[in-house]
Scaffold this motif. Structure first.
Motif, PDB file in Angstrom:
ATOM      1  N   LEU A  14       0.829  -1.205   0.000  1.00  0.00           N
ATOM      2  CA  LEU A  14       0.000   0.000   0.000  1.00  0.00           C
ATOM      3  C   LEU A  14       0.858   1.247   0.000  1.00  0.00           C
ATOM      4  CD1 LEU A  14      -2.920  -0.840   2.455  1.00  0.00           C
ATOM      5  CD2 LEU A  14      -3.022  -0.562  -0.026  1.00  0.00           C
ATOM      6  N   TYR A 170      -4.589   5.723   4.272  1.00  0.00           N
ATOM      7  CA  TYR A 170      -4.672   4.823   3.117  1.00  0.00           C
ATOM      8  C   TYR A 170      -3.725   3.668   3.417  1.00  0.00           C
ATOM      9  CZ  TYR A 170      -4.576   3.249  -1.778  1.00  0.00           C
ATOM     10  OH  TYR A 170      -4.680   2.512  -2.940  1.00  0.00           O
ATOM     11  N   ILE A 180      -7.365  10.828  -0.817  1.00  0.00           N
ATOM     12  CA  ILE A 180      -7.400   9.410  -1.187  1.00  0.00           C
ATOM     13  C   ILE A 180      -8.137   9.233  -2.508  1.00  0.00           C
ATOM     14  CG2 ILE A 180      -8.491   7.206  -0.564  1.00  0.00           C
ATOM     15  CD1 ILE A 180      -7.612   7.740   2.319  1.00  0.00           C
ATOM     16  N   TRP A 181      -9.293   9.897  -2.634  1.00  0.00           N
ATOM     17  CA  TRP A 181     -10.047   9.774  -3.884  1.00  0.00           C
ATOM     18  C   TRP A 181      -9.361  10.525  -5.018  1.00  0.00           C
ATOM     19  CZ3 TRP A 181     -14.644   7.200  -5.234  1.00  0.00           C
ATOM     20  CH2 TRP A 181     -15.167   6.389  -4.215  1.00  0.00           C
ATOM     21  N   TYR A 184      -4.601   8.500  -4.354  1.00  0.00           N
ATOM     22  CA  TYR A 184      -4.242   7.101  -4.125  1.00  0.00           C
ATOM     23  C   TYR A 184      -5.178   6.140  -4.854  1.00  0.00           C
ATOM     24  CZ  TYR A 184      -1.215   8.983  -0.492  1.00  0.00           C
ATOM     25  OH  TYR A 184      -0.250   9.685   0.182  1.00  0.00           O
ATOM     26  N   LEU A 185      -6.494   6.370  -4.735  1.00  0.00           N
ATOM     27  CA  LEU A 185      -7.438   5.493  -5.430  1.00  0.00           C
ATOM     28  C   LEU A 185      -7.347   5.657  -6.937  1.00  0.00           C
ATOM     29  CD1 LEU A 185     -10.741   5.534  -3.328  1.00  0.00           C
ATOM     30  CD2 LEU A 185      -9.335   3.551  -3.900  1.00  0.00           C
ATOM     31  N   ARG A 188      -4.329   3.767  -8.195  1.00  0.00           N
ATOM     32  CA  ARG A 188      -4.578   2.316  -8.109  1.00  0.00           C
ATOM     33  C   ARG A 188      -5.551   1.880  -9.196  1.00  0.00           C
ATOM     34  NH1 ARG A 188      -4.426  -1.323  -3.706  1.00  0.00           N
ATOM     35  NH2 ARG A 188      -5.043  -3.383  -4.462  1.00  0.00           N
ATOM     36  N   MET A 251      -8.279   2.875   5.834  1.00  0.00           N
ATOM     37  CA  MET A 251      -8.946   2.217   4.724  1.00  0.00           C
ATOM     38  C   MET A 251      -8.198   0.919   4.419  1.00  0.00           C
ATOM     39  SD  MET A 251      -9.955   3.822   0.993  1.00  0.00           S
ATOM     40  CE  MET A 251     -11.118   4.985   1.712  1.00  0.00           C
ATOM     41  N   GLU A 253      -7.220  -2.822   2.640  1.00  0.00           N
ATOM     42  CA  GLU A 253      -6.985  -3.293   1.283  1.00  0.00           C
ATOM     43  C   GLU A 253      -8.271  -3.826   0.661  1.00  0.00           C
ATOM     44  OE1 GLU A 253      -5.096  -4.738  -2.281  1.00  0.00           O
ATOM     45  OE2 GLU A 253      -4.676  -3.150  -0.842  1.00  0.00           O
ATOM     46  N   ILE A 256     -10.302  -0.855  -0.445  1.00  0.00           N
ATOM     47  CA  ILE A 256      -9.665  -0.229  -1.617  1.00  0.00           C
ATOM     48  C   ILE A 256     -10.008  -1.012  -2.889  1.00  0.00           C
ATOM     49  CG2 ILE A 256      -7.436   0.233  -2.713  1.00  0.00           C
ATOM     50  CD1 ILE A 256      -6.400   0.779   0.207  1.00  0.00           C
ATOM     51  N   ARG A 257      -9.904  -2.329  -2.813  1.00  0.00           N
ATOM     52  CA  ARG A 257     -10.217  -3.153  -3.986  1.00  0.00           C
ATOM     53  C   ARG A 257     -11.672  -2.986  -4.403  1.00  0.00           C
ATOM     54  NH1 ARG A 257      -7.272  -8.994  -2.705  1.00  0.00           N
ATOM     55  NH2 ARG A 257      -5.102  -8.256  -2.930  1.00  0.00           N
TER      56      ARG A 257
END
Length: 304
Positions: A14, A170, A180-181, A184-185, A188, A251, A253, A256-257
């Motif tokens: 992560l 995160y 994050i939105w 990081y998201l 990913r 948050m 894993e 996140i997925r």
């Protein structure tokens, strides 16, 4: 110790997944690329023609020679101070997730992202507008449609500035819900195979693309508001309307997925909606949002 190794490896993964650039770059460029691949060839030619005049913007540190560069131009010019400070509030709308949706109440005087999408699309469609203004309108339009596709630019809760004030880790990386939105998201999601614009488009059907491209900026705003409540706040709070704890939540894993398909879908939607607006504004009829194409004349009935 053996049980600890996989857990540490997951946390380390992560950390390594932290993006080199946030939504404002990777996300916006992905939305712009999806639009570029989706517009009509003649629209692509007109976009290129306009962007060849990007020197009119007089922002040498912020080029806009391609649609991908244009997509990040409105963020790039923010540090230029008073020249572009008028546009600061155009990048978002903090529609409260725990009140009935009302874009009108949260978009006074047109200073919000939805209103500015429509305004810049109108400027782009108007061929009497000076070239510099149309180039700027193109860059703003590309960027703002990307902004609205990111749910945390469309909603907020309790004055938290679109989740910027909500502390969330995160994995093990300290962050906040907006970042994050935004970053990081996005990193990913868009780097998950099949990756980038072409890969995201390849996973969609013609029927899905037509459905996602439909609607108005108000429809898209309502959608972002709903997504923010259900998936952004809902991913960290059992009750999205509850006051977040002072201590940051983490948050996982698994969470996140589960959110990756949502973020990919939003990039697809943003790109397709942008393509539709560009085809309308730069097409032969130069249609602005909400403007209906003129009816074709009905041929007279033959005598007798």
């Amino acid at each position: 110790m053996r049980k600890l190794v996989p857990a540490l490896a997951g946390l380390f993964a992560l950390v390594l997944s932290a993006p080199a650039s946030a939504w404002w770059e990777y996300g916006h460029q992905t939305v712009a690329s999806i639009a570029w691949l989706s517009v009509r060839p003649e629209t692509r030619a007109r976009i290129s023609e306009l962007l060849r005049q990007e020197k009119l913007l007089d922002t040498p540190t912020c080029p806009a020679k391609t649609i991908e560069q244009a997509s990040v131009w409105p963020d790039c010019v923010k540090p230029l101070g008073d020249r572009f400070s008028f546009a600061y509030s155009w990048h978002y709308q903090n529609t409260e997730i725990c009140r009935p949706f009302s874009l009108k109440a949260d978009c006074k005087d047109g200073n919000c992202v939805a209103s500015q999408i429509d305004r810049n699309a109108r400027l782009l469609a108007d061929t009497t507008v000076p070239a510099r203004e149309r180039v700027m309108a193109l860059a703003f339009l590309v960027h703002f449609v990307g902004d609205l596709a990111q749910p945390m630019h469309a909603a907020g809760h309790n004055g938290d500035r679109g989740g910027n004030d909500v502390k969330v880790n995160y994995g093990v990386v300290p962050s906040n819900l907006h970042s994050i939105w935004d970053g990081y998201l996005a990193e990913r999601a868009f780097s998950t195979p099949p990756k980038d614009a072409a890969g995201i488009l390849a996973q969609s059907t013609p029927a899905e693309r037509a459905r996602l491209a439909a609607g108005t900026t108000e429809d898209w705003s309502r959608e972002g508001w709903e997504l923010a409540r259900r998936y952004a706040y809902g991913s960290i709070l059992q009750d999205p309307c509850a006051v977040p704890a002072q201590q940051p939540t983490s948050m996982s894993e698994q969470t996140i997925r589960s959110l990756v398909p949502i973020v990919r879908r939003q990039a697809l939607a943003g790109g397709l909606r942008l393509a539709r607006l560009l085809d309308d504004a730069l097409g032969p009829r130069h249609l602005a949002p909400g403007q209906k194409p003129p009816k074709s004349p009905v041929p007279p009935k033959p005598a007798g």
